[in-house]
Motif scaffolding. Structure first.
Motif, short mmCIF file in Angstrom:
data_model
loop_
_atom_site.label_atom_id
_atom_site.label_comp_id
_atom_site.label_asym_id
_atom_site.label_seq_id
_atom_site.Cartn_x
_atom_site.Cartn_y
_atom_site.Cartn_z
N ILE A 55 0.73 -1.15 0.02
CA ILE A 55 -0.01 -0.04 0.15
C ILE A 55 0.92 1.34 0.03
O ILE A 55 1.79 1.23 0.60
CB ILE A 55 -0.89 -0.01 0.98
CG1 ILE A 55 -2.00 -1.05 1.03
CG2 ILE A 55 -1.57 1.25 1.46
CD1 ILE A 55 -2.74 -1.38 2.21
N ASP A 56 0.73 2.20 -0.75
CA ASP A 56 1.31 3.49 -1.01
C ASP A 56 0.55 4.24 0.19
O ASP A 56 -0.51 4.96 -0.06
CB ASP A 56 1.15 4.06 -2.10
CG ASP A 56 2.06 5.28 -2.40
OD1 ASP A 56 2.18 6.08 -1.39
OD2 ASP A 56 1.81 6.02 -3.46
N TRP A 57 1.12 4.54 1.47
CA TRP A 57 0.49 5.18 2.45
C TRP A 57 0.41 6.65 2.15
O TRP A 57 -0.49 7.05 2.72
CB TRP A 57 1.36 4.96 3.71
CG TRP A 57 1.36 3.40 4.23
CD1 TRP A 57 2.21 2.55 4.13
CD2 TRP A 57 0.15 2.84 4.88
NE1 TRP A 57 1.63 1.29 4.71
CE2 TRP A 57 0.65 1.40 5.08
CE3 TRP A 57 -1.33 3.18 5.00
CZ2 TRP A 57 -0.35 0.63 5.74
CZ3 TRP A 57 -1.93 2.31 5.86
CH2 TRP A 57 -1.56 0.97 5.68
N ALA A 58 1.41 7.29 1.29
CA ALA A 58 1.12 8.61 1.06
C ALA A 58 -0.06 8.73 0.22
O ALA A 58 -0.75 9.85 0.41
CB ALA A 58 2.50 8.97 0.36
N LEU A 60 -2.60 7.60 0.66
CA LEU A 60 -3.88 7.57 1.54
C LEU A 60 -3.86 8.78 2.59
O LEU A 60 -4.67 8.52 3.32
CB LEU A 60 -3.90 6.18 2.19
CG LEU A 60 -4.31 4.92 1.34
CD1 LEU A 60 -4.10 3.61 2.30
CD2 LEU A 60 -5.58 4.89 0.91
N TYR A 62 -0.99 9.43 4.52
CA TYR A 62 -0.06 9.35 5.47
C TYR A 62 1.35 9.93 5.24
O TYR A 62 1.94 9.12 4.25
CB TYR A 62 0.05 8.07 6.08
CG TYR A 62 -1.31 7.66 6.74
CD1 TYR A 62 -1.01 7.65 8.05
CD2 TYR A 62 -2.29 7.07 6.30
CE1 TYR A 62 -2.39 7.27 9.26
CE2 TYR A 62 -3.45 6.75 6.87
CZ TYR A 62 -3.37 6.74 8.27
OH TYR A 62 -4.51 6.45 9.05
N GLU A 65 6.49 9.62 8.04
CA GLU A 65 7.00 8.16 8.25
C GLU A 65 8.33 8.51 9.47
O GLU A 65 9.15 9.25 9.01
CB GLU A 65 7.47 7.58 7.27
CG GLU A 65 7.81 6.01 7.56
CD GLU A 65 8.07 4.91 6.58
OE1 GLU A 65 8.70 4.13 6.61
OE2 GLU A 65 7.42 5.42 5.25
N GLU A 92 -0.83 3.20 14.66
CA GLU A 92 0.12 3.82 13.73
C GLU A 92 1.55 3.25 13.59
O GLU A 92 2.30 3.79 12.84
CB GLU A 92 0.15 5.41 14.31
CG GLU A 92 -0.85 6.48 14.17
CD GLU A 92 -2.09 6.15 15.15
OE1 GLU A 92 -2.84 6.85 15.11
OE2 GLU A 92 -1.96 5.43 16.09
N ILE A 94 3.56 0.54 12.50
CA ILE A 94 3.33 -0.58 11.30
C ILE A 94 4.34 -1.54 11.26
O ILE A 94 4.32 -2.73 10.55
CB ILE A 94 3.09 0.02 10.05
CG1 ILE A 94 4.32 0.85 9.53
CG2 ILE A 94 1.75 1.12 9.83
CD1 ILE A 94 4.67 1.34 8.14
N SER A 108 8.79 1.75 13.61
CA SER A 108 8.02 2.53 12.04
C SER A 108 6.68 3.01 12.61
O SER A 108 5.63 2.22 12.59
CB SER A 108 7.97 1.55 10.94
OG SER A 108 9.34 1.45 10.81
N LEU A 110 3.64 5.65 11.21
CA LEU A 110 3.11 6.25 10.26
C LEU A 110 1.97 7.45 10.80
O LEU A 110 1.52 7.22 11.65
CB LEU A 110 2.26 5.67 9.31
CG LEU A 110 3.17 5.03 8.32
CD1 LEU A 110 2.20 3.92 7.40
CD2 LEU A 110 3.93 5.59 7.13
N ARG A 112 -0.58 11.12 9.43
CA ARG A 112 -1.32 12.00 8.53
C ARG A 112 -0.26 13.04 8.13
O ARG A 112 -0.06 13.44 6.97
CB ARG A 112 -2.45 12.40 8.78
CG ARG A 112 -3.38 11.05 8.50
CD ARG A 112 -4.85 11.51 8.85
NE ARG A 112 -5.36 12.09 10.08
CZ ARG A 112 -5.43 11.56 11.24
NH1 ARG A 112 -5.51 9.97 11.24
NH2 ARG A 112 -5.75 12.16 12.49
#
Length: 151
Positions: A55-58, A60, A62, A65, A92, A94, A108, A110, A112
């Motif tokens: 998943i590309d957290w950015a 979504l 987030y 990091e 948060e 991960i 790690s 994550l 927003r």
């Protein structure tokens, strides 16, 4: 433990895990049944642990990091167990890694944005048990992310 056919299956499977069994068998130049049985055998042996979505957290939302290097108070007998159990409960976080050396654990985290990270850090991270020291490393860029090994 692995023969050339198993290695061939793993090479193709690592590079393109979305291949159907028929496509994987074709690329490995073996029958579909043989391919399926060998994958099942490698799963049962723990060589293949599973498949996961990346998943590309950015994408979504987030954008922050952070890697936290934590040194625990090892005078407490259950420091590692208590800390990791509590850290697992922080949504948060991960990834949790443990080490031998000056740093005991790496988290790690994550978030927003920086405000969200600050709230998570103050309310959830700093309240984790047995922390003796903590160092934050702000993630700037991912230069390489590859779990594919040369087989």
């Amino acid at each position: 433990m692995l023969d050339d056919i198993d290695r061939r299956i793993l090479r193709h499977f690592q590079s393109e895990p979305s291949l159907t069994m028929a496509e994987l068998a074709e690329r490995c130049r073996i029958g579909q049944g043989v391919c399926w049985r060998r994958i099942e055998k490698m799963q049962a042996a723990g060589v293949i642990e599973g498949q996961e979505a990346v998943i590309d957290w950015a994408a979504l939302g987030y954008a922050v990091e952070v890697s936290l290097r934590v040194t625990l108070d090892k005078t407490q007998a259950r420091a590692f167990d208590d800390f990791t159990a509590a850290a697992r409960e922080v949504a948060e976080v991960i990834e949790i890694q443990t080490f031998l050396g000056r740093v005991d654990v790496r988290l790690s985290v994550l978030a927003r944005d920086m405000g969200h990270y600050q709230q998570v850090y103050r309310d959830r991270i700093l309240t984790l048990p047995h922390i003796a020291d903590i160092e934050a490393l702000m993630h700037i860029a991912r230069v390489k992310r590859d779990e594919v090994l040369p087989i």
